[in-house]
Scaffold this motif. Structure first.
Motif, short mmCIF file in Angstrom:
data_model
loop_
_atom_site.label_atom_id
_atom_site.label_comp_id
_atom_site.label_asym_id
_atom_site.label_seq_id
_atom_site.Cartn_x
_atom_site.Cartn_y
_atom_site.Cartn_z
N THR A 184 0.79 -1.24 0.00
CA THR A 184 0.00 0.00 0.00
C THR A 184 0.82 1.28 0.00
OG1 THR A 184 -0.14 0.03 2.43
CG2 THR A 184 -1.87 -1.16 1.23
N THR A 185 2.12 1.21 0.13
CA THR A 185 2.94 2.43 0.14
C THR A 185 3.99 2.35 -0.97
OG1 THR A 185 4.71 1.67 1.63
CG2 THR A 185 2.67 2.50 2.65
N ASP A 186 4.75 3.46 -1.10
CA ASP A 186 5.80 3.49 -2.13
C ASP A 186 7.16 3.13 -1.54
OD1 ASP A 186 6.13 5.66 -0.56
OD2 ASP A 186 6.32 7.14 -2.18
N LEU A 187 7.11 2.20 -0.58
CA LEU A 187 8.37 1.73 0.03
C LEU A 187 9.30 1.21 -1.06
CD1 LEU A 187 9.87 1.06 2.73
CD2 LEU A 187 8.82 -1.21 2.58
N SER A 188 10.54 1.66 -1.02
CA SER A 188 11.48 1.27 -2.07
C SER A 188 11.82 -0.21 -1.96
CB SER A 188 12.76 2.09 -1.99
OG SER A 188 13.51 1.73 -0.84
N ALA A 189 12.20 -0.82 -3.07
CA ALA A 189 12.56 -2.23 -3.08
C ALA A 189 13.75 -2.50 -2.18
CB ALA A 189 12.86 -2.67 -4.52
N LYS A 190 14.68 -1.56 -2.17
CA LYS A 190 15.87 -1.73 -1.34
C LYS A 190 15.50 -1.78 0.14
CE LYS A 190 20.33 0.40 -0.27
NZ LYS A 190 21.24 1.55 -0.52
N ASP A 191 14.69 -0.81 0.57
CA ASP A 191 14.30 -0.77 1.98
C ASP A 191 13.44 -1.98 2.34
OD1 ASP A 191 15.67 1.57 2.29
OD2 ASP A 191 13.90 2.87 2.12
N ALA A 192 12.58 -2.40 1.41
CA ALA A 192 11.73 -3.57 1.66
C ALA A 192 12.58 -4.82 1.83
CB ALA A 192 10.74 -3.74 0.51
N GLN A 193 13.60 -4.97 0.97
CA GLN A 193 14.46 -6.16 1.04
C GLN A 193 15.27 -6.17 2.33
OE1 GLN A 193 14.37 -8.69 -1.34
NE2 GLN A 193 15.40 -9.73 0.38
N THR A 194 15.70 -5.00 2.75
CA THR A 194 16.44 -4.92 4.02
C THR A 194 15.56 -5.38 5.18
OG1 THR A 194 17.78 -3.09 3.20
CG2 THR A 194 17.63 -3.34 5.58
N ALA A 195 14.28 -4.90 5.16
CA ALA A 195 13.36 -5.29 6.23
C ALA A 195 13.07 -6.79 6.18
CB ALA A 195 12.07 -4.50 6.09
N ILE A 196 12.93 -7.34 4.96
CA ILE A 196 12.69 -8.79 4.82
C ILE A 196 13.88 -9.58 5.35
CG2 ILE A 196 12.48 -10.66 3.12
CD1 ILE A 196 10.85 -8.66 1.38
N ASP A 197 15.11 -9.16 4.99
CA ASP A 197 16.31 -9.86 5.45
C ASP A 197 16.40 -9.81 6.98
OD1 ASP A 197 16.92 -10.36 2.84
OD2 ASP A 197 18.39 -8.72 2.66
N HIS A 198 16.05 -8.68 7.56
CA HIS A 198 16.11 -8.55 9.03
C HIS A 198 15.12 -9.52 9.69
CE1 HIS A 198 16.43 -6.78 12.98
NE2 HIS A 198 15.10 -6.54 12.99
N LEU A 199 13.91 -9.61 9.15
CA LEU A 199 12.91 -10.53 9.71
C LEU A 199 13.29 -11.98 9.46
CD1 LEU A 199 9.61 -8.67 8.74
CD2 LEU A 199 10.48 -9.08 11.04
N ARG A 200 13.91 -12.23 8.29
CA ARG A 200 14.31 -13.61 7.98
C ARG A 200 15.39 -14.08 8.96
NH1 ARG A 200 13.37 -16.64 3.57
NH2 ARG A 200 12.88 -14.87 2.24
N GLU A 201 16.30 -13.15 9.32
CA GLU A 201 17.33 -13.52 10.31
C GLU A 201 16.68 -13.93 11.61
OE1 GLU A 201 19.95 -10.25 10.71
OE2 GLU A 201 20.86 -10.49 8.72
#
Length: 409
Positions: free
Chosen positions: A61-78
């Motif tokens: 729903t937002t214009d979150l950048s792919a880079k920032d989204a991937q960083t957040a995904i990697d943090h949660l995956r850890e």
């Protein structure tokens, strides 16, 4: 020992979580009961669920950048891979994998969108440059200048291209604006010079017009004013702050002269109209002398009329030929009567009397024919003039016939 569908606690207090790859140690719990241990790590799982849910919502729903989204995904995956929570960690991994795919899809969509926007921006800027270069050659200084300023605002609202392309297009755009500004500056500098020259010329014309305003040399001065007006029109416009004042002075000087001339001409016209009336009365008096019966008395009477005629001043120019023609016709009739008298008393004239009578008769007949023709053509003025001349000729013919009769006696 305590357990739930996704984990258990053994007798040593070690907490395990069940995954597709088997059990994984979550941690050690010594501070309370096994149930409390499971509840604690289950809460940590719920925390991960909440964080993943929030990230999914932000990505969708937002214009979150792919880079920032991937960083957040990697943090949660850890955190998920660290197995420090009890719950369906495989489901969380699946959700994170799905989120990675969604982010990658969004990345590709945005890449395509950015490429499209870049193409559109390039086309828009190239169109702006082309229009600016065309406007740079325009002589419509106001409208072209306003349009160029509008193009700058439009340019500022467009996305930037790659540095090289953007700089090249901006250089052309800026060069077109500079070329237009240079031409406009040269034009108005030249216009200012022309207006200054016009101001100097018109000041000279105004000075001469004002010097002539009290002249009573009506004809030449009026002609000179016409020449001055022609020079005024040919001089072009002066600066706005000078033009109206110079014109008011120039026109005012002319008005003074022509008002004075009109006043004098009105008086003169009234006087000449009165003169015409007097001369018409004298012409009528002279015409009553015809036909001549007593030459000596007619000549004396005509001299009296003519002396009074000469004492009267000018008549209106358009009326002069008609009234003077009436007097000339009487004068010619008197001259012809004198010639007839001389021929009658001259012995040598006897032989010519008969021929003269024939000539006069021919002249009378000719005049009658001319009068008829003039009437037929609607030229009544000419016919009236010829009739007055006919009266004189007829009188002369009558005298010639009388003289011929006397010769015959």
């Amino acid at each position: 020992m305590s357990s739930d569908p996704w984990g258990r606690v053994d007798e040593t207090g070690t907490v395990y979580v069940r995954t597709a790859d088997g059990e994984k140690v979550v941690g050690s719990w010594q501070a309370g009961s096994p149930e409390e241990a499971l509840a604690y790590f289950e809460r940590k799982y719920e925390g991960l669920v909440v964080e993943i849910g929030l990230l999914e919502k932000r990505v969708k729903t937002t214009d979150l950048s792919a880079k920032d989204a991937q960083t957040a995904i990697d943090h949660l995956r850890e955190q998920v891979d660290a197995h420090h929570a009890v719950g369906d960690l495989d489901a969380l991994r699946a959700r994170l994998d799905k989120l990675v795919s969604l982010v990658e899809k969004r990345r590709e969509e945005r890449k395509v969108q950015r490429a499209k926007q870049s193409d559109e921006a390039r086309a828009a800027k190239e169109a702006l440059v082309a229009e600016a270069e065309e406007l740079a050659q325009s002589d419509q200084w106001r409208s072209a200048g306003e349009r160029l300023r509008s193009l700058v605002d439009t340019w500022k609202g467009l996305p930037r291209l790659d540095r090289k392309s953007d700089d090249e297009l901006w250089h052309r755009f800026s060069h077109a604006r500079s070329a237009f500004s240079k031409r406009r500056k040269q034009h108005f500098a030249q216009l200012d010079a022309q207006r200054e020259e016009a101001r100097r010329t018109k000041e000279r014309l105004v000075a001469e017009a004002e010097a002539l305003s009290n002249s009573t040399d009506w004809g030449p001065t009026a002609a000179r004013y016409r020449d001055l007006m022609s020079e005024w029109k040919a001089a072009g416009r002066a600066q706005r702050e000078h033009e109206d004042d110079l014109w008011n002075r120039f026109r005012g000087a002319q008005d003074v002269f022509f008002a004075a001339r009109s006043s004098v001409f009105a008086e003169r016209d009234a006087e000449q109209a009165e003169n015409l009336k007097l001369k018409e009365e004298l012409a009528e008096e002279a015409e009553k002398l015809l036909p001549v019966t007593d030459l000596k008395a007619a000549r004396a009477a005509f001299r009296s009329v003519n002396e009074r005629w000469e004492a009267i001043g000018h008549v209106p120019r358009d009326a002069r030929p008609k009234v003077e023609g009436r007097m000339h016709a009487v004068e010619r009739a008197l001259q012809e009567a004198e010639e007839a008298e001389w021929r009658r008393t001259n012995p040598e004239a006897r032989a010519r009397a008969e021929g003269l009578t024939g000539q006069l008769q021919a002249a009378v007949d000719k005049l009658k024919g001319q009068i008829e023709q003039a009437r037929a053509q609607g030229n009544n003025a000419k016919a009236d003039k010829l009739e007055r001349e006919l009266e004189g000729r007829q009188a002369l013919l009558d005298q010639a016939l009388k003289g011929l009769h006397e010769f015959g006696g």
